[in-house]
Motif scaffolding. Structure first.
Motif: not given
Length: 137
Positions: A40-44
């Protein structure tokens, strides 16, 4: 190639050993990269700068589930086709073929674990269009 995205690789895996291996491969090859342990960090990061990354290596299985699929699907819908990064799923599953190359999840390909340096670097060359140092593997 009609891509407006950057040459930076984003590697996403919760396993520190896998990140360490990938980092070694990418450092040896002189590739630009960022490491990340949370999908989810990557998505952000990709949402904030969709054209910054040329390639995302996305682990499929994370603690709690196969979040790599869901997040890859979301990344694959960002920006326009020329800007968004290519996504390559990484998996240690013995039966990768049932993922159908990851296409339904917005993935270009699936990379089997354990990771081989030449395969990783071939994907970086293909999707980032980057000239890498040819280092003996």
């Amino acid at each position: 190639m009609g891509h407006d995205h950057g040459p930076v690789v984003l590697a996403v895996d919760d396993d520190p050993w896998v990140r360490y291996r990938l980092e070694g491969f990418l450092l040896d090859a002189g590739a630009s990269f960022e490491m990340c342990s949370d999908p989810y960090d990557a998505l952000q990061r990709c949402r904030t700068r969709p054209s910054f990354y040329g390639l995302v290596f996305m682990d499929i299985r994370f603690p709690g589930g196969d979040f790599g699929f869901e997040v890859s699907k979301q990344i694959s819908l960002l920006g326009n086709t020329a800007q968004r990064p290519a996504i390559v799923g990484m998996s240690g599953y013995p039966n990768l073929y049932r993922f159908n190359g990851g296409a339904e999840w917005g993935m270009e390909d699936i990379l089997p674990k354990p990771l081989f340096k030449w395969l990783v670097l071939n994907m970086v060359r293909r999707y980032c269009g980057t000239d890498l140092s040819d280092v003996e593997t």
